[in-house]
Scaffold this motif. Structure first.
Motif, PDB file in Angstrom:
ATOM      1  N   GLU A   1       0.842  -1.193   0.000  1.00  0.00           N
ATOM      2  CA  GLU A   1       0.000   0.000   0.000  1.00  0.00           C
ATOM      3  C   GLU A   1       0.878   1.244   0.000  1.00  0.00           C
ATOM      4  O   GLU A   1       1.745   1.401   0.848  1.00  0.00           O
ATOM      5  N   ASP A   2       0.622   2.136  -0.939  1.00  0.00           N
ATOM      6  CA  ASP A   2       1.457   3.323  -1.072  1.00  0.00           C
ATOM      7  C   ASP A   2       1.386   4.245   0.136  1.00  0.00           C
ATOM      8  O   ASP A   2       2.358   4.887   0.485  1.00  0.00           O
ATOM      9  N   ARG A   3       0.245   4.329   0.769  1.00  0.00           N
ATOM     10  CA  ARG A   3       0.069   5.301   1.848  1.00  0.00           C
ATOM     11  C   ARG A   3       0.254   4.722   3.248  1.00  0.00           C
ATOM     12  O   ARG A   3       0.054   5.416   4.225  1.00  0.00           O
TER      13      ARG A   3
ATOM     14  N   ARG B   1       9.343   0.990  -6.316  1.00  0.00           N
ATOM     15  CA  ARG B   1       8.169   1.784  -5.922  1.00  0.00           C
ATOM     16  C   ARG B   1       8.381   2.441  -4.565  1.00  0.00           C
ATOM     17  O   ARG B   1       8.096   3.616  -4.377  1.00  0.00           O
ATOM     18  N   VAL B   2       8.859   1.672  -3.606  1.00  0.00           N
ATOM     19  CA  VAL B   2       9.009   2.164  -2.234  1.00  0.00           C
ATOM     20  C   VAL B   2      10.040   3.281  -2.154  1.00  0.00           C
ATOM     21  O   VAL B   2       9.827   4.270  -1.454  1.00  0.00           O
ATOM     22  N   THR B   3      11.128   3.140  -2.866  1.00  0.00           N
ATOM     23  CA  THR B   3      12.173   4.162  -2.772  1.00  0.00           C
ATOM     24  C   THR B   3      11.733   5.476  -3.408  1.00  0.00           C
ATOM     25  O   THR B   3      12.288   6.520  -3.090  1.00  0.00           O
ATOM     26  N   GLN B   4      10.739   5.457  -4.251  1.00  0.00           N
ATOM     27  CA  GLN B   4      10.251   6.677  -4.884  1.00  0.00           C
ATOM     28  C   GLN B   4       9.061   7.287  -4.143  1.00  0.00           C
ATOM     29  O   GLN B   4       8.586   8.343  -4.513  1.00  0.00           O
ATOM     30  N   ARG B   5       8.563   6.655  -3.089  1.00  0.00           N
ATOM     31  CA  ARG B   5       7.364   7.111  -2.389  1.00  0.00           C
ATOM     32  C   ARG B   5       7.719   7.835  -1.101  1.00  0.00           C
ATOM     33  O   ARG B   5       8.308   7.264  -0.203  1.00  0.00           O
ATOM     34  N   LYS B   6       7.326   9.090  -1.018  1.00  0.00           N
ATOM     35  CA  LYS B   6       7.486   9.827   0.234  1.00  0.00           C
ATOM     36  C   LYS B   6       6.528   9.308   1.287  1.00  0.00           C
ATOM     37  O   LYS B   6       6.771   9.402   2.480  1.00  0.00           O
TER      38      LYS B   6
ATOM     39  N   LEU C   1       8.085  -4.863  13.435  1.00  0.00           N
ATOM     40  CA  LEU C   1       9.153  -5.070  12.444  1.00  0.00           C
ATOM     41  C   LEU C   1       9.715  -3.734  11.985  1.00  0.00           C
ATOM     42  O   LEU C   1       8.963  -2.846  11.590  1.00  0.00           O
ATOM     43  N   LEU C   2      11.021  -3.606  12.027  1.00  0.00           N
ATOM     44  CA  LEU C   2      11.678  -2.414  11.510  1.00  0.00           C
ATOM     45  C   LEU C   2      11.633  -2.433   9.979  1.00  0.00           C
ATOM     46  O   LEU C   2      11.388  -3.481   9.371  1.00  0.00           O
ATOM     47  N   GLU C   3      11.902  -1.286   9.369  1.00  0.00           N
ATOM     48  CA  GLU C   3      11.886  -1.201   7.903  1.00  0.00           C
ATOM     49  C   GLU C   3      12.812  -2.247   7.285  1.00  0.00           C
ATOM     50  O   GLU C   3      12.453  -2.912   6.314  1.00  0.00           O
ATOM     51  N   LYS C   4      14.003  -2.414   7.853  1.00  0.00           N
ATOM     52  CA  LYS C   4      14.947  -3.407   7.320  1.00  0.00           C
ATOM     53  C   LYS C   4      14.372  -4.815   7.384  1.00  0.00           C
ATOM     54  O   LYS C   4      14.590  -5.618   6.481  1.00  0.00           O
ATOM     55  N   GLN C   5      13.631  -5.111   8.431  1.00  0.00           N
ATOM     56  CA  GLN C   5      13.034  -6.434   8.571  1.00  0.00           C
ATOM     57  C   GLN C   5      11.886  -6.629   7.575  1.00  0.00           C
ATOM     58  O   GLN C   5      11.710  -7.720   7.044  1.00  0.00           O
ATOM     59  N   VAL C   6      11.120  -5.568   7.325  1.00  0.00           N
ATOM     60  CA  VAL C   6      10.045  -5.650   6.326  1.00  0.00           C
ATOM     61  C   VAL C   6      10.653  -5.916   4.955  1.00  0.00           C
ATOM     62  O   VAL C   6      10.163  -6.764   4.203  1.00  0.00           O
ATOM     63  N   ILE C   7      11.727  -5.230   4.640  1.00  0.00           N
ATOM     64  CA  ILE C   7      12.409  -5.433   3.356  1.00  0.00           C
ATOM     65  C   ILE C   7      12.902  -6.872   3.246  1.00  0.00           C
ATOM     66  O   ILE C   7      12.719  -7.532   2.215  1.00  0.00           O
TER      67      ILE C   7
END
Length: 84
Positions: free
Chosen positions: A20-22, A58-63, A34-40
């Motif tokens: 989900e983008d938002r 997608r994720v790296t381009q989404r604020k 889960l930390l962001e690194k763990q989600v990745i």
């Protein structure tokens, strides 16, 4: 990366929230710990390589995936399944 033991339903929900983008990573951390690194790492483990690459792009381009980069604070939709 060490990931906690998660049942299939929880993994599916984390993947859904990650797509989900938002939904920010902070919401996933608050709900599942889960930390962001763990989600990745989870996404990489659970997805096909091509799907993972597409998601990462997608994720790296989404604020909107990072609360600190968001231009808005309130007034947006929040899923009933999302605890924070």
């Amino acid at each position: 990366m060490k990931l906690p033991e998660l049942d299939t339903e929880t993994i599916d929900r984390i993947i859904e929230m990650a797509w989900e983008d938002r939904t920010p990573f902070d919401a996933i951390e608050a709900q599942f710990g889960l930390l962001e690194k763990q989600v990745i790492a989870l996404m990489k483990r659970e997805m096909k390589e091509s799907s993972f690459r597409m998601w990462r792009e997608r994720v790296t381009q989404r604020k909107t995936k990072h609360l600190a980069k968001r231009e808005f604070v309130a007034g947006r939709f929040k899923s009933d399944n999302q605890k924070t």
